[in-house]
Design an enzyme around this catalytic site. Structure first.
Site, PDB file in Angstrom:
ATOM      1  N   ASP A  85      -3.039   7.974  -3.677  1.00 41.20           N
ATOM      2  CA  ASP A  85      -2.502   9.326  -3.889  1.00 41.20           C
ATOM      3  C   ASP A  85      -2.725  10.171  -2.639  1.00 41.20           C
ATOM      4  OD1 ASP A  85      -2.014   8.544  -6.490  1.00 41.20           O
ATOM      5  OD2 ASP A  85      -3.854   9.466  -7.276  1.00 41.20           O
TER       6      ASP A  85
HETATM    7  N1  URA Z   1      -6.326   5.607  -8.781  1.00 42.30           N
HETATM    8  C1  URA Z   1      -5.935   6.889  -8.665  1.00 42.30           C
HETATM    9  O1  URA Z   1      -5.986   7.661  -9.604  1.00 42.30           O
HETATM   10  N2  URA Z   1      -5.486   7.296  -7.464  1.00 42.30           N
HETATM   11  C2  URA Z   1      -5.431   6.486  -6.378  1.00 42.30           C
HETATM   12  O2  URA Z   1      -5.025   6.932  -5.300  1.00 42.30           O
HETATM   13  C3  URA Z   1      -5.849   5.161  -6.522  1.00 42.30           C
HETATM   14  C4  URA Z   1      -6.296   4.739  -7.736  1.00 42.30           C
END
Ligand code: URA
Length: 233
Positions: A104
């Site tokens: 993310d």
């Molecule tokens: N899980 C999440 O919530 N975000 C990420 O970036 C990776 C795994």
């Protein structure tokens, strides 16, 4: 067989136009002979190439480790945000690496970039269950029930039940290892046990650990040992 000018441009010698100039000037040799034409067909794996007295070591694939900072997107292009590919230095960028999976925008840490579709496929295949370990900070303390719930698998907001995951307490946060990669998975798993993730950093993928010496936003090539451990998952 490939065109000489294309191979040299792909190896970062220069643009196609610059490479053509070098060939015209007699600066390029193939198998010990000065190349006369830019469209000469060569076997880049076998033919020895020299440019201006320097041997060109051919490689087709590049494998990079990035310590992703927050605020950049795991994509090759985005009209609004900086992407992880914008962080790749020119010496590697001409190989056109892409991120293996996604973190993310506000997640940090280990991201592999490569132009080797086969490795990307191996690491992302849902059948492989490649473990991914994250360090997370939460708005509340975890309890034994949370560890047990993660161990059993968490039913997410869309009804999907995750594979068993490992949750452990750490210093200043928790470590969580998941074996798949659903959208926002770690954050959603914690939401289901009433906690919010306030900080998330991936520290391990398969047997590959984020190099603690790699500063935020820094990129380096994987060592041979690191690459071997990724292929032998
Ligand atoms: N899980 C999440 O919530 N975000 C990420 O970036 C990776 C795994």
């Amino acid at each position: 067989m490939e065109r000489l000018d294309k191979v040299l441009a792909n190896m970062g010698v220069g643009t196609r136009k610059e490479v053509k100039q070098l060939i015209k000037k007699g600066e390029v040799s193939v198998r010990g002979m000065v190349a006369q034409r830019a469209d000469l067909k060569i076997d880049p794996e076998a033919d020895e190439l020299w440019v201006g007295g320097k041997k060109i070591v051919y490689k087709k694939h590049i494998y990079l480790m990035l310590n992703k900072p927050e605020g950049v997107i795991s994509a090759t292009f985005d009209p609004r945000h900086r992407t992880v590919c914008d962080l790749v230095p020119e010496e590697f960028a001409h190989f056109k690496p892409f991120p293996v999976g996604r973190l993310d925008i506000d997640t940090r840490g280990l991201l592999i970039l490569t132009n080797d579709g086969k490795l990307a496929h191996e690491l992302l295949s849902p059948k492989k269950h490649v473990p991914k370990t994250y360090f997370a900070k939460l708005d509340k303390e975890i309890c034994k029930e949370d560890i047990d719930a993660f161990e059993k698998g968490i039913v997410l907001d869309d009804g999907y039940k995750t594979l068993p995951a490992r949750l452990e307490e750490g210093e200043g946060g928790v470590y969580v290892t998941i074996y798949e990669g659903k959208f926002h998975q770690v954050k959603r798993m914690f939401n289901q046990v009433g906690k919010n993730v306030t900080y998330l950093k991936r520290i391990k993928m398969g047997n590959l650990t984020l190099d603690p010496a790699l500063s935020k936003g820094e990129v380096r090539e994987l060592t041979k040992e690191e690459l071997d451990c990724l292929w032998t998952l």
